[in-house]
Enzyme design. Structure first.
Site, PDB file in Angstrom:
ATOM      1  N   CYS A  48      13.301  10.608   7.570  1.00 46.69           N
ATOM      2  CA  CYS A  48      13.316  10.223   8.991  1.00 46.69           C
ATOM      3  C   CYS A  48      14.710  10.355   9.577  1.00 46.69           C
ATOM      4  O   CYS A  48      14.867  10.343  10.799  1.00 46.69           O
ATOM      5  CB  CYS A  48      12.860   8.783   9.150  1.00 46.69           C
ATOM      6  SG  CYS A  48      11.220   8.514   8.526  1.00 46.69           S
ATOM      7  N   LYS A  93       0.868  -1.189   0.000  1.00 45.09           N
ATOM      8  CA  LYS A  93       0.000   0.000   0.000  1.00 45.09           C
ATOM      9  C   LYS A  93       0.900   1.233   0.000  1.00 45.09           C
ATOM     10  O   LYS A  93       1.440   1.625   1.027  1.00 45.09           O
ATOM     11  CB  LYS A  93      -0.913   0.056   1.226  1.00 45.09           C
ATOM     12  CG  LYS A  93      -1.958   1.167   1.069  1.00 45.09           C
ATOM     13  CD  LYS A  93      -2.402   1.787   2.374  1.00 45.09           C
ATOM     14  CE  LYS A  93      -1.546   2.885   2.907  1.00 45.09           C
ATOM     15  NZ  LYS A  93      -1.480   4.143   2.123  1.00 45.09           N
ATOM     16  N   GLU A 102       9.725   1.134  10.699  1.00 36.70           N
ATOM     17  CA  GLU A 102      10.763   2.162  10.554  1.00 36.70           C
ATOM     18  C   GLU A 102      10.030   3.484  10.754  1.00 36.70           C
ATOM     19  O   GLU A 102       9.324   3.955   9.874  1.00 36.70           O
ATOM     20  CB  GLU A 102      11.388   2.023   9.165  1.00 36.70           C
ATOM     21  CG  GLU A 102      12.745   2.664   9.053  1.00 36.70           C
ATOM     22  CD  GLU A 102      12.652   4.044   8.431  1.00 36.70           C
ATOM     23  OE1 GLU A 102      12.558   5.017   9.206  1.00 36.70           O
ATOM     24  OE2 GLU A 102      12.670   4.129   7.194  1.00 36.70           O
ATOM     25  N   GLU A 130       9.773  15.809  15.472  1.00 34.58           N
ATOM     26  CA  GLU A 130      10.405  15.763  14.152  1.00 34.58           C
ATOM     27  C   GLU A 130       9.754  16.848  13.283  1.00 34.58           C
ATOM     28  O   GLU A 130       8.560  16.773  12.999  1.00 34.58           O
ATOM     29  CB  GLU A 130      10.146  14.376  13.565  1.00 34.58           C
ATOM     30  CG  GLU A 130      10.975  14.018  12.392  1.00 34.58           C
ATOM     31  CD  GLU A 130      10.695  12.583  11.945  1.00 34.58           C
ATOM     32  OE1 GLU A 130       9.586  12.077  12.178  1.00 34.58           O
ATOM     33  OE2 GLU A 130      11.596  11.990  11.348  1.00 34.58           O
TER      34      GLU A 130
HETATM   35  C1  SIN Z   1      13.349   7.553   5.502  1.00 36.60           C
HETATM   36  O1  SIN Z   1      13.283   8.756   5.563  1.00 36.60           O
HETATM   37  O2  SIN Z   1      12.480   6.866   6.048  1.00 36.60           O
HETATM   38  C2  SIN Z   1      14.436   6.819   4.757  1.00 36.60           C
HETATM   39  C3  SIN Z   1      15.681   7.581   4.577  1.00 36.60           C
HETATM   40  C4  SIN Z   1      16.801   6.773   3.959  1.00 36.60           C
HETATM   41  O3  SIN Z   1      16.614   5.648   3.505  1.00 36.60           O
HETATM   42  O4  SIN Z   1      17.908   7.294   3.948  1.00 36.60           O
END
Ligand code: SIN
Length: 517
Positions: A320, A211, A286, A417
């Site tokens: 992230c 998805k 993640e 964040e």
């Molecule tokens: C992400 O922002 O979730 C992944 C970043 C990355 O793979 O470097």
């Protein structure tokens, strides 16, 4: 020849007049060209067939740089998800029984096709996600690298023989695919977060229902089209999109789905974790980060500025692993703030298709409003805006690359964040204080340190409660290294030799009665 016809060529020639067209026209011609391309799909993929929603409902996909509608895709829900789960379940039997070498060949072919359609996939990413084309092309290579890597790893899923405790026994361990995987992926990497999950899953014999984010489904659908062209059998890879809660609930409720893998917010990750309990599924998460980037007095200033800039402003701050707090020692603070701001000032903001642009728009209005509210909170608590701090004059969801000083740990900018192009600078005195500030968060994905002291490097990297640490480097992601966080940043690792374990079950076998002749 019309622009649209020229754009139908796989790679837009550099002499194409697109740079001379007004931005909106240029993008419409790129979109028009892509729509005629062999990889453009705007329906879901279930059991090898391109399908709309059962009730015909659709959802628009917009270009965040212009607001234009690129395509309408099906607004699917429970019914289509259950169909996709059934087709993945049926395909599992034969796909998992193929030899590793056969699966490896399909994946390798998929990798080759992704790379030979790099330009079109990059354009799709820029169109629906907004990141600059150069960065989007980089994502295509990064995304493809997971397919290539796991095509190779497919052949290295070894079991074990365990020395038996009794003479008439033989003990061994088999590794087997978990089964049907539900993969829920985000908009910030429309390709790479899919391949990082689907690559290892398919390599070891799992089948998948993906998805993608409803904001960026077109790249996912194009990648799925290439998977079919690569000979990955119908039902092995399915794609549904639309009503995220309904699709998520269907994946969670089904006993046929044996694993959920998710990249996205911590809040949604927690819901998925709770939902997976009902059928006790395997789960990889993640989730969000709050990356500290610690600059010590003994750092090389140029290296620290370059590294912090890359770690902060990749994808306009929407990753992230983006540096969320730049924590600078008092002796170098002023010099760093000045040099860093100069570098930030040079970042060109604009439409991702324009030459020289390195900062695209934010994904949507809600993202901009979040950035604005965090800046307001920081200013009200005493922080100072050194650079930027407001919406960009380009309008839409463009935001000025921003540097904020005098940031304190209690401000939202340091606690949450920001997921935008805002660099908050905090100050510290001692190494112990830097470690305390860095670890003072529920997150634990990426951290960065800049220092030229070897002993300090080891002390600090060992003390940091994070899954990834960059030392004198701001871009550390690669398919060969394990990616994942600790604390509330998630569970499990993606990429690398460790990534495939997330899709494998261990089966212990005890063979008895060995002395019977
Ligand atoms: C992400 O922002 O979730 C992944 C970043 C990355 O793979 O470097």
């Amino acid at each position: 020849m019309t622009v649209a016809r020229l754009a139908r060529c796989k790679i837009l020639p550099s002499h194409l007049p697109r740079m001379h067209l007004p931005s909106a026209h240029r993008q419409m011609s790129i979109a028009a060209g892509l729509k005629n391309s062999s990889i453009f799909r705007s329906q879901g993929l279930i059991g090898g067939k391109w399908i709309g929603a059962h009730d015909g409902k659709t959802i628009q996909v917009n270009n965040p740089a212009t607001g234009e509608i690129i395509a309408d895709v099906p607004f699917m829900g429970r019914r289509e998800t259950n169909d996709a789960i059934s087709s993945a379940y049926n395909a599992f039997n034969s796909w998992s029984k193929q030899t590793a070498a056969e699966r490896s060949k399909c994946l390798r072919k998929w990798y080759d096709l992704i790379m030979s359609h790099k330009e079109e996939l990059g354009q799709l990413i820029t169109l629906e996600q907004g990141k600059p084309l150069k960065e989007a092309l980089g994502e295509v290579s990064y995304g493809a690298s997971f397919i290539e890597f796991f095509a190779e790893e497919a052949k290295r899923v070894y079991g074990d023989i365990i020395p038996a405790t009794l003479a008439d026994r033989r003990l061994f361990v088999l590794k087997q695919p978990v089964g049907v995987v539900g993969a829920i992926t985000p908009w910030n990497f429309p390709l790479a977060m899919i391949t990082r999950k689907v690559g290892p899953a398919l390599a070891c014999g799992c089948t998948v229902v993906v998805k993608p984010s409803e904001l960026t489904p077109l790249t996912a659908l194009a990648a799925a089209e290439l998977a079919l062209q690569a000979g990955i059998p119908p039902g092995v890879l399915n794609v549904v999109m639309g009503n995220a809660p309904d699709i998520g609930d269907a994946l969670l409720a089904s006993p046929q789905v044996r694993k959920i893998t998710f990249t996205g917010s911590t809040a949604v990750g927690k819901k998925l974790m709770a939902g997976a309990a009902g059928t006790v599924k395997r789960i990889s998460l993640e989730l969000g980060g709050n990356a500290p980037c610690i600059v010590f007095d003994d750092a090389d200033l140029d290296v620290a500025v370059k590294g912090a800039l890359a770690a902060k402003f990749r994808n306009s701050g929407q990753t992230c692993v983006c540096a969320n707090r730049i924590i600078v020692q008092e002796g170098i603070y002023e010099k760093f703030a000045e040099a860093f701001s100069k570098a930030v000032q040079n970042l060109q903001v604009g439409d991702g298709f324009s030459e020289g642009v390195v900062q695209g728009p934010l994904i949507n209005e809600a993202a901009v409003q979040k950035v604005e509210s965090y800046i307001q909170d920081a200013i009200s608590k005493g922080a100072k805006v050194l650079l930027g701090g407001k919406r960009h004059s380009l309008g839409m969801t463009f935001y000025e690359p921003t540097v904020v000083t005098d940031v304190k740990s209690e401000m939202l900018l340091a606690r949450e964040e920001v997921f935008g192009p805002v660099a908050p600078l905090l100050q510290f005195k001692t190494e112990e204080e830097a470690i305390r500030i860095a670890n003072d968060t529920n997150s634990g994905l990426a951290a960065y340190i800049f220092t030229n002291n070897v002993q300090r490097t080891w002390r600090v990297l060992e003390a940091l409660e994070y899954g990834l640490v960059g030392v004198n480097e701001g871009i550390i992601s690669t398919e060969v290294a394990p990616f994942g966080g600790v604390k509330q940043s998630g569970l499990g690792r993606e990429g690398s030799k460790y990534g495939i374990d997330e899709y494998l079950e261990l089966k212990y076998v005890c063979l008895g009665d060995m002395n019977r002749k």
